[in-house]
Design an enzyme around this catalytic site. Sequence first.
Site, PDB file in Angstrom:
ATOM      1  N   ASP A   1      13.894  47.220  66.480  1.00 21.55           N
ATOM      2  CA  ASP A   1      13.816  46.983  67.963  1.00 21.55           C
ATOM      3  C   ASP A   1      15.116  47.431  68.668  1.00 21.55           C
ATOM      4  O   ASP A   1      16.170  47.372  68.101  1.00 21.55           O
ATOM      5  CB  ASP A   1      13.584  45.517  68.312  1.00 21.55           C
ATOM      6  N   THR A   2      14.956  47.787  69.812  1.00 24.27           N
ATOM      7  CA  THR A   2      15.985  48.592  70.464  1.00 24.27           C
ATOM      8  C   THR A   2      15.951  48.368  71.964  1.00 24.27           C
ATOM      9  O   THR A   2      14.923  47.964  72.495  1.00 24.27           O
ATOM     10  CB  THR A   2      15.697  50.086  70.143  1.00 24.27           C
ATOM     11  N   VAL A   3      17.075  48.692  72.673  1.00 24.88           N
ATOM     12  CA  VAL A   3      17.020  48.788  74.126  1.00 24.88           C
ATOM     13  C   VAL A   3      17.390  50.199  74.545  1.00 24.88           C
ATOM     14  O   VAL A   3      18.245  50.840  73.953  1.00 24.88           O
ATOM     15  CB  VAL A   3      17.951  47.781  74.835  1.00 24.88           C
TER      16      VAL A   3
ATOM     17  N   SER B   1      21.063  49.505  69.666  1.00 23.42           N
ATOM     18  CA  SER B   1      20.036  48.862  68.854  1.00 23.42           C
ATOM     19  C   SER B   1      20.592  48.058  67.693  1.00 23.42           C
ATOM     20  O   SER B   1      21.635  48.378  67.133  1.00 23.42           O
ATOM     21  CB  SER B   1      19.100  49.940  68.299  1.00 23.42           C
TER      22      SER B   1
END
Length: 519
Positions: A338-340, A357
Amino acid sequence: MAATSMPIATFTALEVLRGGGNALDAAIAAAAVLAVVEPQSTGIGGDCFCLYAPAGTGKVVAINGSGRAPAAATPEALRSAGVDRLVNTSPHVVTIPGAISAWDLLNRTYGRKPLGELLQPAIRCAEEGFPVHARVALDWRDAADKLRGNPAAARHFLVDGAAPGIGHRFRQPALGRTLRAIAERGARAFYEGEIAADMVAALRALGGLHTEADFHRGLTGAEFVEPIKASWRGMEVYQCPPNGSGLHVLQILGILGGLETPEGGPLSAERYHRHIEAARLVYRDRDAFLADPAQVEVPVARLTDPAYLARLRGLIRDDRAMPEMPPAGESDWARHKDTVYLCVVDGEGNACSFINSLFQSFGSGILAEGSGVMLHNRGFGFRLQEGHPNCIAPNKRPMHTIIPGMVMRNGEAIMPYGVMGGHFQPMGQTLFLANHFEFGLDVQEALDCPRLFPAPGAGPVEVERGVPSAVIDRLSRLGHPVKLVEKPHGGGQAILIDRKAGILIGGSDPRKDGCALGF
């Protein structure tokens, strides 16, 4: 304009711009806030990649802020420790975090405001707390078992043994102290001294091979690299080079770019089928070749050669799915989490595409308790298979999924964009780009459009809600095993720069909690 996955981060970026900062300053400040308020996705214990297009230069600058394995990390050392496979919650999948090194290098090279000033909003969010948003709460609940597996994480990231719910004000005082130290003393405060010692102690207590010397080397780990690009529909699409997976975006675009636009539009079975087939071929190449180019050869030119992509295109049939594929790197059978992501454009036209991330939700789930740093599990991208290009090795970077994107035309940035979501990212980026530039959806519609993903390996095609049932049925009859999924694929942001009209058009993915705002 700024577009991020949390409203407070978007607001932070705009405040930096209003205060005289440039797009890169705003991106770093927003990323730091996200590292606090979206803790399942990102953090200072993770990695960072960035593409930056300074206005008027015609250039795109790329930075690789991904960390390296410890100097002692060899397959032999791991086997002698009883490790026969990599586990996503093990200290052996924690590489030295590269994000702070990247923030520091970007800020020193292109920033206008001091890093210490840019970190102040994140410090406030950590010390005063910030309410948990809806998507964050959902991800947190799903990761609760991982957090329970680490006593420090369970103490600080669970409330009465459970994930905090929507609206809970979550405070991280230890992380606030660490951010204050970085604000005062720079990246050195993270990679040396008591903060580094705390991270090393947490990892070594679990059997990790990390040393303080490894973290010291991480201080200068981030580096500027030459971006890779491909021409597509009269534009140039830029990506960071390997060890990131941006080259696979260029491959998918190259395969599909030689086909006529499906008459049925972006939600047609024909469109999805072709995209699935292209992705299957490209992810096959990814798993065979993507690695750290500093230690092994990654055949970027060969894999993005238009002639090779044309041969792959020739394998795609509209009447059925490929029952099997040629070996990786081939177009025939002759040889056998999961990441931004966020983006910012300032008033001068500087454009920043930025991604940070922890990889999977809450990374490794290992919390360095004294410093408040949740450590990523990016080393889960390594293999233990000796001879494989991506086999773990000392000071080696693993195969990486996070990829910022930038679209240029005639030497000017026209769109920083990205789609987060682990392995999904090349698929997500190319779906978005085609939705907008090929099928004519506006920026927000292109992000909203239902997605699907052929899971790498022999996994099924994972289909979001919103794909018409007739399309799902047709895909099944074409030979694609289909699985409906509850959790959506990734989340993206983009800003279209319309210089002729003198406006910016932003979009932010409803699959996340964020928004796009401008002034």
